[in-house]
Design a protein around this motif. Structure first.
Motif, mmCIF file in Angstrom:
data_model
loop_
_atom_site.group_PDB
_atom_site.id
_atom_site.type_symbol
_atom_site.label_atom_id
_atom_site.label_comp_id
_atom_site.label_asym_id
_atom_site.label_seq_id
_atom_site.Cartn_x
_atom_site.Cartn_y
_atom_site.Cartn_z
ATOM 1 N N ASN A 115 1.247 -0.760 0.005
ATOM 2 C CA ASN A 115 0.000 0.003 -0.223
ATOM 3 C C ASN A 115 0.867 1.065 0.166
ATOM 4 O OD1 ASN A 115 0.248 0.595 2.916
ATOM 5 N ND2 ASN A 115 -1.231 -0.353 3.124
ATOM 6 N N ASP A 116 0.352 2.045 -0.491
ATOM 7 C CA ASP A 116 1.192 3.341 -0.674
ATOM 8 C C ASP A 116 1.839 3.638 0.977
ATOM 9 O OD1 ASP A 116 -0.090 3.791 -3.243
ATOM 10 O OD2 ASP A 116 -1.222 5.199 -2.248
ATOM 11 N N GLU A 117 1.277 3.796 1.928
ATOM 12 C CA GLU A 117 1.862 4.032 3.303
ATOM 13 C C GLU A 117 3.062 3.194 3.773
ATOM 14 O OE1 GLU A 117 1.110 3.183 8.089
ATOM 15 O OE2 GLU A 117 -0.049 4.426 6.911
ATOM 16 N N ALA A 118 2.598 1.855 3.182
ATOM 17 C CA ALA A 118 4.566 0.761 3.182
ATOM 18 C C ALA A 118 5.253 1.499 2.048
ATOM 19 C CB ALA A 118 3.361 -0.247 3.205
ATOM 20 N N ARG A 119 4.830 1.651 1.069
ATOM 21 C CA ARG A 119 6.379 2.061 -0.465
ATOM 22 C C ARG A 119 6.718 3.288 0.292
ATOM 23 N NH1 ARG A 119 5.659 0.019 -5.274
ATOM 24 N NH2 ARG A 119 3.369 -0.598 -5.258
ATOM 25 N N ALA A 120 6.034 4.431 0.046
ATOM 26 C CA ALA A 120 7.205 5.590 0.950
ATOM 27 C C ALA A 120 7.254 4.923 2.186
ATOM 28 C CB ALA A 120 5.591 6.440 1.975
ATOM 29 N N LYS A 121 7.452 4.127 3.183
ATOM 30 C CA LYS A 121 8.067 3.721 4.379
ATOM 31 C C LYS A 121 9.345 3.107 3.807
ATOM 32 C CE LYS A 121 9.021 2.153 9.168
ATOM 33 N NZ LYS A 121 10.952 2.005 8.674
ATOM 34 N N ILE A 122 9.420 1.759 2.920
ATOM 35 C CA ILE A 122 10.058 1.011 1.957
ATOM 36 C C ILE A 122 10.816 2.472 1.565
ATOM 37 C CG2 ILE A 122 10.309 -0.181 0.896
ATOM 38 C CD1 ILE A 122 7.895 -1.706 0.929
ATOM 39 N N LEU A 123 10.710 3.509 0.759
ATOM 40 C CA LEU A 123 11.059 3.839 0.602
ATOM 41 C C LEU A 123 12.120 5.227 1.511
ATOM 42 C CD1 LEU A 123 12.518 5.530 -2.699
ATOM 43 C CD2 LEU A 123 10.586 6.539 -2.609
ATOM 44 N N ASP A 124 11.852 5.637 2.350
ATOM 45 C CA ASP A 124 12.148 6.300 3.785
ATOM 46 C C ASP A 124 13.467 5.403 3.965
ATOM 47 O OD1 ASP A 124 10.883 8.374 2.751
ATOM 48 O OD2 ASP A 124 9.818 7.966 4.154
ATOM 49 N N ASP A 125 13.150 3.841 4.272
ATOM 50 C CA ASP A 125 14.257 3.348 4.257
ATOM 51 C C ASP A 125 16.009 2.775 3.785
ATOM 52 O OD1 ASP A 125 12.289 3.150 7.488
ATOM 53 O OD2 ASP A 125 11.854 0.757 6.750
ATOM 54 N N ALA A 126 15.070 2.908 2.733
ATOM 55 C CA ALA A 126 15.983 2.615 1.828
ATOM 56 C C ALA A 126 17.207 4.141 1.139
ATOM 57 C CB ALA A 126 16.046 2.390 0.910
ATOM 58 N N ASP A 127 16.388 4.650 1.745
ATOM 59 C CA ASP A 127 17.238 6.314 1.033
ATOM 60 C C ASP A 127 17.874 6.901 2.631
ATOM 61 O OD1 ASP A 127 15.801 7.286 -0.632
ATOM 62 O OD2 ASP A 127 14.779 8.048 0.044
ATOM 63 N N ARG A 128 17.421 6.229 3.659
ATOM 64 C CA ARG A 128 18.314 6.554 5.494
ATOM 65 C C ARG A 128 19.457 5.433 5.665
ATOM 66 N NH1 ARG A 128 18.039 2.576 8.899
ATOM 67 N NH2 ARG A 128 16.095 1.663 8.418
ATOM 68 N N VAL A 129 19.118 4.196 4.109
ATOM 69 C CA VAL A 129 20.903 3.092 4.682
ATOM 70 C C VAL A 129 21.698 3.576 3.895
ATOM 71 C CG1 VAL A 129 20.898 0.923 4.238
ATOM 72 C CG2 VAL A 129 19.200 0.944 5.179
ATOM 73 N N LEU A 130 21.255 4.262 2.371
ATOM 74 C CA LEU A 130 22.416 5.184 1.781
ATOM 75 C C LEU A 130 22.966 6.091 2.242
ATOM 76 C CD1 LEU A 130 23.184 5.165 -0.407
ATOM 77 C CD2 LEU A 130 21.719 6.723 -1.277
#
Length: 81
Positions: free
Chosen positions: A9-24
């Motif tokens: 869902n859009d909320e989970a998709r945003a969280k996944i992207l935010d987490d990926a950005d944080r790791v990078l």
């Protein structure tokens, strides 16, 4: 339900992207703040080493080269600055 309808869902998709950005971001800042001088190729290899096991189906792209260049050129802001 069609298999094409299965997705985050859009909320989970945003969280996944935010987490990926944080790791990078953490990998880039940690490497830049290490105090070790390195070439862009060395920074690229170090970033790849830090990130490859953090993502499914990892493939380094042009963004990683941009960050490696910035590390080599001393252009990344770190907390130490």
């Amino acid at each position: 339900m069609k298999s094409s309808e299965i997705r985050w869902n859009d909320e989970a998709r945003a969280k996944i992207l935010d987490d990926a950005d944080r790791v990078l971001r953490e990998a880039v800042v940690d490497l830049a703040g290490s105090g070790k001088e390195m070439t862009s190729d060395e920074a690229f290899a170090a970033l790849t080493g830090k990130l490859k096991d953090q993502f499914i189906d990892w493939e380094p792209g042009p963004d990683l080269r941009t960050y490696a260049d910035a590390i080599a050129d001393g252009e990344v802001e770190t907390d130490a600055e």
